[in-house]
Design a protein around this motif. Structure first.
Motif, PDB file in Angstrom:
ATOM      1  N   ILE A  35      -0.722  -9.327   6.123  1.00 33.28           N
ATOM      2  CA  ILE A  35      -0.053 -10.283   7.003  1.00 33.28           C
ATOM      3  C   ILE A  35       0.637 -11.336   6.151  1.00 33.28           C
ATOM      4  CG2 ILE A  35      -0.326 -11.919   8.896  1.00 33.28           C
ATOM      5  CD1 ILE A  35      -2.753 -10.354   9.803  1.00 33.28           C
ATOM      6  N   ALA A  36       1.948 -11.277   6.121  1.00 33.63           N
ATOM      7  CA  ALA A  36       2.766 -12.180   5.316  1.00 33.63           C
ATOM      8  C   ALA A  36       3.029 -13.477   6.087  1.00 33.63           C
ATOM      9  CB  ALA A  36       4.081 -11.499   4.957  1.00 33.63           C
ATOM     10  N   PRO A  37       3.540 -14.505   5.404  1.00 27.18           N
ATOM     11  CA  PRO A  37       3.925 -15.724   6.117  1.00 27.18           C
ATOM     12  C   PRO A  37       4.833 -15.412   7.301  1.00 27.18           C
ATOM     13  CG  PRO A  37       4.031 -16.090   3.749  1.00 27.18           C
ATOM     14  CD  PRO A  37       3.740 -14.624   3.945  1.00 27.18           C
ATOM     15  N   GLY A  38       4.601 -16.137   8.407  1.00 27.02           N
ATOM     16  CA  GLY A  38       5.330 -15.864   9.630  1.00 27.02           C
ATOM     17  C   GLY A  38       4.718 -14.749  10.451  1.00 27.02           C
ATOM     18  N   ASN A  39       3.490 -14.320  10.056  1.00 27.85           N
ATOM     19  CA  ASN A  39       2.766 -13.256  10.764  1.00 27.85           C
ATOM     20  C   ASN A  39       3.493 -11.917  10.732  1.00 27.85           C
ATOM     21  OD1 ASN A  39       0.331 -14.370  11.446  1.00 27.85           O
ATOM     22  ND2 ASN A  39       0.701 -14.435  13.645  1.00 27.85           N
ATOM     23  N   LYS A  40       4.246 -11.681   9.676  1.00 29.73           N
ATOM     24  CA  LYS A  40       4.931 -10.402   9.521  1.00 29.73           C
ATOM     25  C   LYS A  40       3.988  -9.399   8.858  1.00 29.73           C
ATOM     26  CE  LYS A  40       8.751 -12.386  10.924  1.00 29.73           C
ATOM     27  NZ  LYS A  40       9.270 -12.142  12.292  1.00 29.73           N
ATOM     28  N   ILE A  41       3.945  -8.199   9.361  1.00 29.03           N
ATOM     29  CA  ILE A  41       3.152  -7.148   8.734  1.00 29.03           C
ATOM     30  C   ILE A  41       3.986  -6.558   7.599  1.00 29.03           C
ATOM     31  CG2 ILE A  41       1.906  -4.988   9.054  1.00 29.03           C
ATOM     32  CD1 ILE A  41       0.730  -7.343  10.607  1.00 29.03           C
ATOM     33  N   ASP A  42       3.533  -6.799   6.376  1.00 29.76           N
ATOM     34  CA  ASP A  42       4.245  -6.362   5.176  1.00 29.76           C
ATOM     35  C   ASP A  42       3.317  -5.427   4.406  1.00 29.76           C
ATOM     36  OD1 ASP A  42       5.581  -5.968   2.814  1.00 29.76           O
ATOM     37  OD2 ASP A  42       5.860  -8.094   2.347  1.00 29.76           O
ATOM     38  N   LEU A  43       3.581  -4.136   4.482  1.00 32.19           N
ATOM     39  CA  LEU A  43       2.720  -3.142   3.867  1.00 32.19           C
ATOM     40  C   LEU A  43       2.882  -3.060   2.361  1.00 32.19           C
ATOM     41  CD1 LEU A  43       3.128  -0.288   6.511  1.00 32.19           C
ATOM     42  CD2 LEU A  43       1.410  -2.110   6.431  1.00 32.19           C
ATOM     43  N   ASN A  44       3.847  -3.804   1.823  1.00 30.31           N
ATOM     44  CA  ASN A  44       4.075  -3.811   0.371  1.00 30.31           C
ATOM     45  C   ASN A  44       3.474  -5.032  -0.316  1.00 30.31           C
ATOM     46  OD1 ASN A  44       5.673  -1.361   0.269  1.00 30.31           O
ATOM     47  ND2 ASN A  44       7.327  -2.529   1.232  1.00 30.31           N
ATOM     48  N   ARG A  45       2.788  -5.862   0.447  1.00 25.28           N
ATOM     49  CA  ARG A  45       2.155  -7.042  -0.168  1.00 25.28           C
ATOM     50  C   ARG A  45       1.022  -6.636  -1.096  1.00 25.28           C
ATOM     51  NH1 ARG A  45      -0.031 -11.784   2.775  1.00 25.28           N
ATOM     52  NH2 ARG A  45       0.997 -13.013   1.180  1.00 25.28           N
TER      53      ARG A  45
ATOM     54  N   GLY B 297      -2.445  -6.091  -2.544  1.00 27.29           N
ATOM     55  CA  GLY B 297      -3.744  -5.973  -1.888  1.00 27.29           C
ATOM     56  C   GLY B 297      -3.719  -5.260  -0.544  1.00 27.29           C
ATOM     57  N   CYS B 298      -2.548  -4.973  -0.013  1.00 26.31           N
ATOM     58  CA  CYS B 298      -2.454  -4.286   1.282  1.00 26.31           C
ATOM     59  C   CYS B 298      -2.649  -2.785   1.063  1.00 26.31           C
ATOM     60  CB  CYS B 298      -1.104  -4.545   1.948  1.00 26.31           C
ATOM     61  SG  CYS B 298      -0.927  -3.701   3.542  1.00 26.31           S
ATOM     62  N   THR B 299      -3.665  -2.232   1.701  1.00 22.33           N
ATOM     63  CA  THR B 299      -3.982  -0.809   1.547  1.00 22.33           C
ATOM     64  C   THR B 299      -3.797  -0.019   2.840  1.00 22.33           C
ATOM     65  OG1 THR B 299      -6.323  -1.231   1.991  1.00 22.33           O
ATOM     66  CG2 THR B 299      -5.617  -1.264  -0.322  1.00 22.33           C
ATOM     67  N   LEU B 300      -3.266  -0.647   3.892  1.00 26.76           N
ATOM     68  CA  LEU B 300      -3.029   0.088   5.132  1.00 26.76           C
ATOM     69  C   LEU B 300      -2.042   1.223   4.887  1.00 26.76           C
ATOM     70  CD1 LEU B 300      -2.681  -2.779   7.780  1.00 26.76           C
ATOM     71  CD2 LEU B 300      -4.610  -1.198   7.495  1.00 26.76           C
ATOM     72  N   PRO B 301      -2.223   2.355   5.563  1.00 30.72           N
ATOM     73  CA  PRO B 301      -1.283   3.469   5.404  1.00 30.72           C
ATOM     74  C   PRO B 301       0.140   3.065   5.775  1.00 30.72           C
ATOM     75  CG  PRO B 301      -3.263   4.194   6.540  1.00 30.72           C
ATOM     76  CD  PRO B 301      -3.347   2.696   6.467  1.00 30.72           C
ATOM     77  N   LYS B 302       1.089   3.631   5.073  1.00 25.83           N
ATOM     78  CA  LYS B 302       2.505   3.357   5.315  1.00 25.83           C
ATOM     79  C   LYS B 302       3.132   4.528   6.089  1.00 25.83           C
ATOM     80  CE  LYS B 302       2.995   0.711   1.030  1.00 25.83           C
ATOM     81  NZ  LYS B 302       3.713   0.593  -0.258  1.00 25.83           N
ATOM     82  N   PRO B 303       4.235   4.222   6.813  1.00 20.20           N
ATOM     83  CA  PRO B 303       4.930   5.311   7.522  1.00 20.20           C
ATOM     84  C   PRO B 303       5.422   6.395   6.567  1.00 20.20           C
ATOM     85  CG  PRO B 303       5.710   3.157   8.255  1.00 20.20           C
ATOM     86  CD  PRO B 303       4.861   2.925   7.046  1.00 20.20           C
TER      87      PRO B 303
END
Length: 288
Positions: free
Chosen positions: A270-280, A282-288
């Motif tokens: 969760i990036a500033p502005g509540n944007k879901i940024d999968l490239n941040r 520490g982010c390990t959520l699956p990507k499209p």
């Protein structure tokens, strides 16, 4: 899965399931002691329905990351299998898909105080985890001002084994109390596999409609997981009958035991502005 409710299933559960908050059994009195405890007992945070939501078929909650601001558009957390479009396929990731889904916002007593609406599905998947994150059309500040409801905070730390938790279902207006029994290295259900799932002790006997409920650590009041499934019939690795698979491939079936997906993994995404940024980082959520 603690499956979404439709049609005949909903009618059966409405007839047969308890819908009031779970009540702890009375504690037997203990003999007096002359030796005071050396350390005070930890004080549990009061957990109620404030900030939870009811979906048409599931439960959910208005959540914020530790760094979310009052003027950010609010987020609702639920399960991937609760999406209005149906279950995502294994390997599928939904990102920034328009949605106008509505949510019934509840107060501390479990009464509906208003309706919130999504602008999009910011993120959803049933791969590695089972989550959906909706972005709303209102900010946290607007929700607080109009309804007096503050969002629940996502904990950035992994929950501990043995910790006391509550599973709060906005759909049923029911609160389940139990502990983190342990963690499943892999949890397999039908075509889907989830990583490092929370296993409840048996007191959290969640049912259909509790899918998407926030799992709240009673020591902090923060969300540590999202409720999603349980083994109903004792079958092995089938839909509604998940099995645990350890690092060596050994399979364990625990009939009647329920599970949740950890949410600390969401926080780095969760990036500033509540944007879901999968490239941040520490982010390990699956990507499209």
């Amino acid at each position: 899965m603690n499956k979404p409710l439709t049609g005949a299933l909903l009618s059966l559960l409405l007839l047969g399931a308890a819908v009031g908050p779970a009540v702890a059994a009375p504690t037997a009195p203990t003999a007096p002691t002359t030796t005071p405890p050396t350390t005070p007992a930890a004080t549990a945070v009061a957990v109620d329905f404030a900030g939870t939501v009811a979906l048409s078929n599931c439960s959910g909650s208005v959540v914020r990351a530790p760094g979310s601001g009052p003027n950010d558009l609010a987020l609702v957390l639920s399960n991937g299998h609760c999406l209005e479009s149906g279950f995502p396929a294994a390997g599928e990731v939904v990102k920034d898909r328009p949605s106008s889904r509505s949510f019934s916002l509840l107060n501390s007593a479990g009464s509906k105080v208003g309706t919130l609406r999504a602008s999009k599905v910011a993120y959803a998947t049933m791969t590695d985890t089972d989550i959906s994150i909706y972005q709303l059309t209102r900010t946290y500040a607007q929700i607080q001002s109009q309804y007096g409801i503050t969002a629940l905070t996502l904990d950035g730390a992994r929950p501990a084994q043995g910790s006391a938790i509550k599973v709060v279902s906005g759909y049923w207006k029911r609160i389940y109390s139990c502990n983190v029994d342990g963690f499943a290295y892999r949890l397999k259900e039908g075509d889907w596999t989830w990583k490092d799932s929370v296993r409840y002790t048996s007191a959290c006997n969640t049912i259909g409609g509790t899918s998407g409920s926030p799992v709240i650590d009673t020591a902090t009041g923060k969300v540590v997981a999202v409720n999603n499934t349980g083994n109903e019939d004792g079958a092995r690795c089938t839909v509604n009958n998940p099995c645990e698979v350890d690092q060596n491939g050994n399979v364990t079936v625990r009939q009647g035991i329920n599970y949740a997906q950890q949410t600390y993994i969401v926080v780095p995404c969760i990036a500033p502005g509540n944007k879901i940024d999968l490239n941040r980082p520490g982010c390990t959520l699956p990507k499209p």
